[in-house]
Write an enzyme that holds these catalytic residues in place. Structure first.
Site, PDB file in Angstrom:
ATOM      1  N   LYS A   1       0.853  -1.203   0.000  1.00 35.01           N
ATOM      2  CA  LYS A   1       0.000   0.000   0.000  1.00 35.01           C
ATOM      3  C   LYS A   1       0.883   1.246   0.000  1.00 35.01           C
ATOM      4  CE  LYS A   1      -3.368   2.512   2.898  1.00 35.01           C
ATOM      5  NZ  LYS A   1      -4.219   2.508   4.105  1.00 35.01           N
TER       6      LYS A   1
ATOM      7  N   ASP B   1      -2.685  10.108   3.847  1.00 33.20           N
ATOM      8  CA  ASP B   1      -4.071   9.696   4.014  1.00 33.20           C
ATOM      9  C   ASP B   1      -4.769  10.633   4.992  1.00 33.20           C
ATOM     10  OD1 ASP B   1      -6.500   8.481   4.346  1.00 33.20           O
ATOM     11  OD2 ASP B   1      -5.727   6.753   5.474  1.00 33.20           O
TER      12      ASP B   1
ATOM     13  N   LYS C   1     -10.152  12.626   8.650  1.00 36.64           N
ATOM     14  CA  LYS C   1      -9.635  12.161   9.939  1.00 36.64           C
ATOM     15  C   LYS C   1      -9.565  13.327  10.922  1.00 36.64           C
ATOM     16  CE  LYS C   1      -6.582   8.438   8.334  1.00 36.64           C
ATOM     17  NZ  LYS C   1      -7.277   7.330   9.025  1.00 36.64           N
TER      18      LYS C   1
ATOM     19  N   ASP D   1       1.485   6.199   5.565  1.00 34.41           N
ATOM     20  CA  ASP D   1       0.542   5.247   4.988  1.00 34.41           C
ATOM     21  C   ASP D   1       1.088   4.606   3.699  1.00 34.41           C
ATOM     22  OD1 ASP D   1      -1.820   3.946   5.483  1.00 34.41           O
ATOM     23  OD2 ASP D   1      -3.096   5.414   4.472  1.00 34.41           O
TER      24      ASP D   1
ATOM     25  N   ASP E   1     -12.412   6.968   4.133  1.00 33.71           N
ATOM     26  CA  ASP E   1     -11.137   6.720   4.810  1.00 33.71           C
ATOM     27  C   ASP E   1     -10.710   5.249   4.699  1.00 33.71           C
ATOM     28  OD1 ASP E   1      -8.885   7.337   6.230  1.00 33.71           O
ATOM     29  OD2 ASP E   1      -9.885   7.526   8.181  1.00 33.71           O
TER      30      ASP E   1
ATOM     31  N   GLU F   1      -9.654   3.684   2.247  1.00 34.87           N
ATOM     32  CA  GLU F   1      -9.185   3.833   0.872  1.00 34.87           C
ATOM     33  C   GLU F   1      -8.139   2.791   0.492  1.00 34.87           C
ATOM     34  OE1 GLU F   1      -7.844   5.340   3.335  1.00 34.87           O
ATOM     35  OE2 GLU F   1      -5.737   4.925   2.912  1.00 34.87           O
TER      36      GLU F   1
ATOM     37  N   ARG G   1      -7.921  -0.375   0.915  1.00 32.90           N
ATOM     38  CA  ARG G   1      -8.481  -1.571   0.283  1.00 32.90           C
ATOM     39  C   ARG G   1      -8.934  -1.291  -1.147  1.00 32.90           C
ATOM     40  NH1 ARG G   1     -12.730  -2.128   5.114  1.00 32.90           N
ATOM     41  NH2 ARG G   1     -10.962  -1.154   6.160  1.00 32.90           N
TER      42      ARG G   1
END
Ligand code: BES
Ligand code: MN
Ligand code: ZN
Length: 495
Positions: free
Chosen positions: A266, A271, A278, A289, A348, A350, A352
Site C-alpha cells: 500500500k 491519508d 480524519k 501510509d 477513509d 481507501e 483496500r
C-alpha cells in the site's frame, strides 16, 4: 558503512571500541575472559566492584584500556548465564549500539556473536549485529539544516573464530542487504508527504532499477489504469492533485518458468481520510501510509543484492487520499477492475480500494503466492498494539511460512481468523459490497474485503498499521516488515 569479519586475537584488533558480554552471575563471556587477561584483570575488577550486574541490556564503557590494541571496551550485560532467546540477544545488541552513539566512536569490533543463542547459528548471530548497528545508526537528516548525527560509526568488525568465519560472512552479507533494505524503507517513509508523493516513489523505484540491472521497473499512469478498468484505485486519486502511479518492480533471479512471488505494498503517500476526514491530532503520521509500498522497494533491493534465485514481482499502488471537490463521497459506488461493485461507506477506507484493483492486476503474473503489506486499519493497533503485525490469509501453509520467518527475523506476526462469518459485515444494499464492515473486528473485515479479490491464488495479508513506525518522542519509521520478508525469501530460496 564498512563491515568485516575478523579472526585475529581480540587484543590485537584495532578499533575505537571492542564489545564483549558478561552474564548476570558475573561470569565473563569467552571474549571478555580473554580481554580480561590481556588487560591485567581489569574486566573482572569492574564486574566484582559491581559497576555492571550483567542484566540484559546493561552497558559499561571502559576507557583508556592498556594491554590491548583497541582504545575502549564496552561491557554488555547478557542476562542469565544460559543460551539466550533470539529476542534477548537482539536486546543486548541494541543496547550496545545505542550506548555507542558517540562522536568519537567510528569503528567497533563486536565479540557478541559468540554468545550462545537458542536454535540460532553463527550466520544468524553475525547478521543480527549488522542489522542492529545499522538500524541504530540511521537518523533522518534530509530536512534538517544540521546534518550531523549522533552516530559517527563507519566500520563494524565482527569477531569470529576461523571455523565460523564462512558462516559469519554469509550472515554479514544477509545482514547488510536486510539493513540497507530497511534503511531505504525508513528513509522513504520518514520523508514528508509534500516531498514523497506518488511520483516521487515512482522515481525512486526507477532509480532502484538503474542501480540494479536485475530489477526491471515500469510505471502505469492513470490513463493506463483507466484502460484496465481500475475504478476503485482511481476513485481515490481523484480526490487529490497528485496523479496515482502503479509501480511494478520485476526481479527475475529464478528459472524462466518458475512462478513469481508477488509482493504488493500500500502506497498512500498521505491519508487525510478524504471526505470522511480524519481528526487533526496525529494526522501527520498518515505520511506513513505508504510504508507497505516502501517495504516492497526495500525488499526487492535486498533480493537483488543477495541475487536470490527466485522470481519476485513488487507492485506498489500509490496515491494520496484527500478531500478534493472531485473526491469519493460516502455512498458513491465504484466498479473495480474485477467487475465487482463497491459502495464507499467511508472514504477513509481507501487502502483496500487501491489494493483490490492491484490484487486483480496481480492475476496476470500467474503468481506462486501473493503477499500484501498495508498500514490498513487502526483496529490492528487496538487488537495487537505495536508488537506483531497482523496476518490473515487464505492459505495455511503460506501463513505458517510467514509466521516462521517472522520468528527468525525478530519481526513477528500474529494470525487473525479470516472466517466466512465476518463476510456478512460487508453487505451493501446497493452494491456487491460495502468498503467497511462496521466497528467490530475492523482488521478482519478489511482482510475479508481483500479476500474477495484474492480468490485465484494463495494469498496473505500483513496489516502493519502498528509496526511500520513508532509514535511519540521516538517517532520514526521502523523498516518492518522488510526483515521478515527477506527471511521468507531466503527460506524460499533454500527450499
Ligand atoms: N491508513 C489508515 C489506517 C491506519 C490508521 C493506520 C491509524 C495506522 C494508524 C486507513 O486508511 C484507514 O483510515 N482505515 C480506517 C478504516 C475504517 C474507516 C473502516 C481506520 O482504521 O479507521
Ligand atoms: Mn484511510
Ligand atoms: Zn490509509
Amino acid at each position: 558503512m564498512d563491515y568485516s569479519i575478523e579472526s585475529a586475537p581480540l587484543e590485537k584488533l584495532q578499533s575505537d571500541c571492542i564489545i564483549v558480554g558478561v552474564y548476570q552471575d558475573q561470569q565473563l563471556s569467552a571474549s571478555a575472559t580473554s580481554l580480561n587477561s590481556s588487560s591485567q584483570g581489569l574486566i573482572a575488577k569492574i564486574v566484582s566492584r559491581g559497576d555492571i550486574s550483567g542484566k540484559n541490556g546493561e552497558t559499561v564503557l571502559i576507557n583508556a584500556v592498556s594491554g590491548i590494541a583497541s582504545d575502549r571496551i564496552l561491557l554488555v550485560g547478557l542476562g542469565e548465564n544460559k543460551p539466550l532467546s533470539g529476542k534477548d540477544y537482539k536486546k543486548a545488541l541494541q543496547a550496545a549500539a545505542n550506548s555507542l552513539k558517540k562522536p568519537y566512536i567510528k569503528s567497533v569490533v563486536s565479540a557478541l556473536s559468540e554468545t550462545p543463542v537458542e536454535n540460532r547459528d553463527w550466520s544468524w548471530k553475525a547478521r543480527q549485529v549488522v542489522e542492529a548497528f545499522h538500524d541504530v545508526a540511521y537518523q533522518f537528516t534530509t530536512c534538517k539544516s544540521d546534518k550531523t548525527t549522533d552516530s559517527m560509526l563507519e566500520k563494524i568488525s565482527i569477531a569470529a573464530p576461523e571455523t565460523q568465519a564462512a558462516a559469519a560472512q554469509t550472515g554479514l552479507a544477509q545482514g547488510r542487504a536486510i539493513a540497507e533494505g530497511v534503511a531505504l524503507t525508513k528513509l522513504l517513509a520518514d520523508l514528508p508527504g509534500n516531498i514523497c508523493t506518488p511520483s516521487y516513489i515512482a522515481e525512486q523505484a526507477l532509480e532502484l532499477g538503474k542501480k540494479h540491472s536485475s530489477l526491471a521497473v515500469s510505471i502505469l499512469e492513470e490513463a493506463e489504469m483507466e484502460a484496465l478498468g481500475m475504478g476503485a484505485l482511481l476513485s481515490v486519486s481523484r480526490g487529490s492533485r497528485q496523479p496515482a502511479k502503479l509501480i511494478t518492480i520485476n526481479y527475475q533471479g529464478g528459472a524462466k518458468d518458475s512462478k513469481p512471488i508477488v509482493l504488493i505494498g500500500k502506497g498512500l503517500t498521505f491519508d487525510a481520510g478524504g471526505i470522511s476526514l480524519k481528526p487533526a491530532p496525529g494526522m501527520d503520521e498518515m505520511k506513513y501510509d505508504m510504508c507497505g509500498g516502501a517495504s516492497v522497494l526495500g525488499t526487492l533491493q535486498a533480493a537483488a543484492q543477495l541475487q536470490l534465485p527466485l522470481n519476485i514481482i513488487g507492485l506498489v499502488p500509490s496515491s494520496e487520499n484527500l478531500p478534493d471537490g472531485d473526491a469519493n463521497k460516502p455512498g458513491d459506488i465504484l466498479t473495480s477492475m474485477s467487475g465487482l461493485t463497491i459502495e464507499v461507506l467511508n472514504t477513509d477506507a481507501e487502502g483496500r480500494l487501491l489494493l483490490c484493483d492491484t490484487l486483480t492486476y496481480a492475476e496476470r503474473f500467474d503468481p506462486e503466492v501473493v503477499i500484501d503489506l498495508a498500514t490498513l486499519t487502526g483496529a490492528c493497533l487496538v487488537a495487537l498494539g505495536r508488537v506483531p503485525s497482523g496476518l490473515l490469509g487464505n492459505d495455511d501453509a503460506l501463513c505458517n511460512d510467514l509466521l516462521a520467518a517472522g520468528d527468525v527475523a525478530n519481526d513477528t506476526l500474529w494470525r487473525l481468523p479470516l472466517w466466512e462469518e465476518y463476510q456478512e459485515q460487508l453487505k451493501s444494499n446497493f452494491a456487491d459490497m460495502g468498503n467497511v464492515g462496521g466497528k467490530d473486528a475492523g482488521t478482519i473485515t478489511a482482510a475479508c474485503f481483500l479476500a474477495r479479490f484474492a480468490e485465484k491464488f494463495r494469498w496473505a495479508h500483513l496489516d502493519i498499521a502498528g509496526t511500520a513506525w513508532r509514535t511519540g518522542q521516538n517517532k520514526g519509521a521502523t523498516g518492518r516488515p522488510v526483515p521478515l520478508l527477506v527471511q521468507y525469501l531466503l527460506n524460499r530460496a533454500q527450499g
